[in-house]
Design an enzyme around this catalytic site. Structure first.
Site, PDB file in Angstrom:
ATOM      1  N   TYR A  52       7.062  11.398   3.841  1.00  0.00           N
ATOM      2  CA  TYR A  52       5.882  10.520   3.920  1.00  0.00           C
ATOM      3  C   TYR A  52       5.339  10.483   5.349  1.00  0.00           C
ATOM      4  CZ  TYR A  52       2.969   6.346   3.105  1.00  0.00           C
ATOM      5  OH  TYR A  52       1.920   5.455   3.017  1.00  0.00           O
ATOM      6  N   LYS A  95       1.557  11.672   6.559  1.00  0.00           N
ATOM      7  CA  LYS A  95       0.568  10.772   7.162  1.00  0.00           C
ATOM      8  C   LYS A  95       0.209  11.190   8.591  1.00  0.00           C
ATOM      9  CE  LYS A  95      -0.314   8.005   3.724  1.00  0.00           C
ATOM     10  NZ  LYS A  95      -1.666   7.881   3.147  1.00  0.00           N
TER      11      LYS A  95
HETATM   12  N1  LIG Z   1       0.692  -0.520   0.916  1.00  0.00           N
HETATM   13  C1  LIG Z   1       1.120  -0.169   2.119  1.00  0.00           C
HETATM   14  O1  LIG Z   1       1.991  -0.847   2.728  1.00  0.00           O
HETATM   15  C2  LIG Z   1       0.537   1.028   2.803  1.00  0.00           C
HETATM   16  C3  LIG Z   1       0.818   1.212   4.160  1.00  0.00           C
HETATM   17  C4  LIG Z   1       0.285   2.306   4.820  1.00  0.00           C
HETATM   18  C5  LIG Z   1      -0.507   3.194   4.130  1.00  0.00           C
HETATM   19  N2  LIG Z   1      -0.755   3.009   2.814  1.00  0.00           N
HETATM   20  C6  LIG Z   1      -1.620   3.989   2.146  1.00  0.00           C
HETATM   21  O2  LIG Z   1      -2.698   3.310   1.548  1.00  0.00           O
HETATM   22  C7  LIG Z   1      -3.184   4.069   0.440  1.00  0.00           C
HETATM   23  C8  LIG Z   1      -3.310   3.163  -0.772  1.00  0.00           C
HETATM   24  O3  LIG Z   1      -2.011   2.722  -1.106  1.00  0.00           O
HETATM   25  P1  LIG Z   1      -1.730   1.351  -1.888  1.00  0.00           P
HETATM   26  O4  LIG Z   1      -0.676   0.656  -1.144  1.00  0.00           O
HETATM   27  O5  LIG Z   1      -3.006   0.684  -2.201  1.00  0.00           O
HETATM   28  O6  LIG Z   1      -1.015   1.957  -3.179  1.00  0.00           O
HETATM   29  P2  LIG Z   1      -1.302   1.838  -4.742  1.00  0.00           P
HETATM   30  O7  LIG Z   1      -0.170   2.560  -5.378  1.00  0.00           O
HETATM   31  O8  LIG Z   1      -1.566   0.430  -5.112  1.00  0.00           O
HETATM   32  O9  LIG Z   1      -2.650   2.671  -4.929  1.00  0.00           O
HETATM   33  C9  LIG Z   1      -2.661   4.068  -4.792  1.00  0.00           C
HETATM   34  C10 LIG Z   1      -3.599   4.646  -5.839  1.00  0.00           C
HETATM   35  O10 LIG Z   1      -3.652   6.066  -5.639  1.00  0.00           O
HETATM   36  C11 LIG Z   1      -3.644   6.663  -6.928  1.00  0.00           C
HETATM   37  N3  LIG Z   1      -3.123   8.022  -6.845  1.00  0.00           N
HETATM   38  C12 LIG Z   1      -1.847   8.391  -6.566  1.00  0.00           C
HETATM   39  N4  LIG Z   1      -1.729   9.724  -6.652  1.00  0.00           N
HETATM   40  C13 LIG Z   1      -2.957  10.198  -6.986  1.00  0.00           C
HETATM   41  C14 LIG Z   1      -3.462  11.493  -7.226  1.00  0.00           C
HETATM   42  N5  LIG Z   1      -2.683  12.584  -7.164  1.00  0.00           N
HETATM   43  N6  LIG Z   1      -4.765  11.636  -7.525  1.00  0.00           N
HETATM   44  C15 LIG Z   1      -5.566  10.546  -7.603  1.00  0.00           C
HETATM   45  N7  LIG Z   1      -5.134   9.286  -7.419  1.00  0.00           N
HETATM   46  C16 LIG Z   1      -3.840   9.123  -7.106  1.00  0.00           C
HETATM   47  C17 LIG Z   1      -2.744   5.775  -7.773  1.00  0.00           C
HETATM   48  O11 LIG Z   1      -2.963   5.944  -9.166  1.00  0.00           O
HETATM   49  C18 LIG Z   1      -3.120   4.398  -7.272  1.00  0.00           C
HETATM   50  O12 LIG Z   1      -4.149   3.823  -8.056  1.00  0.00           O
HETATM   51  C19 LIG Z   1      -2.198   5.226   0.272  1.00  0.00           C
HETATM   52  O13 LIG Z   1      -2.723   6.380   0.885  1.00  0.00           O
HETATM   53  C20 LIG Z   1      -0.968   4.744   1.009  1.00  0.00           C
HETATM   54  O14 LIG Z   1      -0.173   5.819   1.464  1.00  0.00           O
HETATM   55  C21 LIG Z   1      -0.264   1.947   2.128  1.00  0.00           C
END
Ligand SMILES: NC(=O)c1ccc[n+]([C@@H]2O[C@H](COP(=O)([O-])OP(=O)(O)OC[C@H]3O[C@@H](n4cnc5c(N)ncnc54)[C@H](O)[C@@H]3O)[C@@H](O)[C@H]2O)c1
Length: 255
Positions: free
Chosen positions: A163, A167
């Site tokens: 991961y 990123k």
């Molecule tokens: N939540 C955290 O703490 C956090 C921290 C840093 C970064 N992020 C990043 O933020 C972004 C959103 O994450 P989140 O926490 O809202 O997660 P989440 O799981 O709630 O939402 C992610 C969405 O991406 C979709 N997805 C996954 N794989 C996919 C694919 N191959 N094609 C199309 N859609 C796909 C999923 O269906 C989901 O709806 C991500 O890139 C994650 O890495 C999240």
């Protein structure tokens, strides 16, 4: 903010940070092309967001999409410009994946495990950027793209090499593409959220996949709406001289 009638594409729009961003952009009057691989959640999001624009049912387009597929990504962007009869003004590349396996050192990570993370977070985002930046797709008058990276794109976390690598690559793509697109008036930035209360983190907590994190100055995790506010700002003309930046939205985790 200057987002009214701007056409913005969003991946990961069915959940968490993506859904919060879609809600905020819809409230600000943007036209939205939503994409997500989760069909049922996307359908629910579509119904909710369409109710914000009851007089213009065509203002929200939803597409079930796996961003790992080059042909599907290209078709999504083409159908977006056809549906709205205009090029896109912006994009929020938010879809991402964190593995649910228990954190483990790199010598125990399989090829398939490493590849799955990179295929979505890095290759998938690259495919979206490549399609969005085609001259036939992006508005020649310019606009903005926001990629969602992570604090995991800024520092290392033991047990989470795949991961973290995926990123760091998102931030590298952002900086390089900003230099390519600047002459077209297209700004390209990233946000780097810290731990944010979304279904992704809830699933990791349930599976014991949450890693120990450095102390957070604000003493709490973030909310997806707080990340959405920064994404919306970076998409808007109010951030007109900002490009190639990675904005931390982490409550002070790295200070
Ligand atoms: N939540 C955290 O703490 C956090 C921290 C840093 C970064 N992020 C990043 O933020 C972004 C959103 O994450 P989140 O926490 O809202 O997660 P989440 O799981 O709630 O939402 C992610 C969405 O991406 C979709 N997805 C996954 N794989 C996919 C694919 N191959 N094609 C199309 N859609 C796909 C999923 O269906 C989901 O709806 C991500 O890139 C994650 O890495 C999240």
């Amino acid at each position: 903010m200057s987002l009214a009638n701007k056409l913005i594409t969003l991946t990961g729009a069915a959940s968490g940070i993506g859904l919060s961003t879609a809600r905020l952009l819809a409230r600000r009057g943007a036209l939205l092309s939503l994409a997500d691989s989760n069909a049922s959640r996307l359908s629910t999001a579509h119904d909710e967001l369409s109710s914000l624009h009851p007089s213009s049912p065509k203002s929200i387009l939803s597409t079930v999409l796996d961003i790992r597929s080059t042909s599907a990504v290209n078709a999504w962007l083409s159908s977006t410009t056809s549906h709205f009869s205009r090029p896109i003004d912006g994009a929020a590349n938010i879809a991402g994946f964190h593995p649910l396996w228990t954190p483990k050192p790199v010598q125990d990570v399989t090829d398939d495990e490493f590849e799955e993370v990179l295929q979505i977070n890095t290759f998938g985002l690259f495919k979206c950027l490549r399609a969005q930046l085609q001259p036939s797709i992006f508005n020649p008058a310019g606009g903005a793209i926001v990629n969602v990276g992570s604090v995991s794109g800024l520092i290392g976390f033991a047990g989470d090499a795949a991961y973290v690598a995926s990123k760091h690559a998102v931030h590298g793509l952002t900086k390089s593409v900003s230099k390519e697109a600047g002459s077209r008036g297209i700004r390209v930035n990233a946000v780097a959220p810290g731990q944010t209360n979304t279904p992704m983190v809830q699933a990791m907590a349930a599976g014991k996949g949450v890693l120990p994190t450095p102390a957070v100055s604000l003493g709490r995790e973030g909310q997806p709406e707080e990340v959405a506010e920064v994404i919306a700002w970076l998409l808007s003309a109010e951030s007109g001289y900002v490009t190639g930046s990675v904005y931390r939205v982490d409550g002070g985790m790295l200070d």
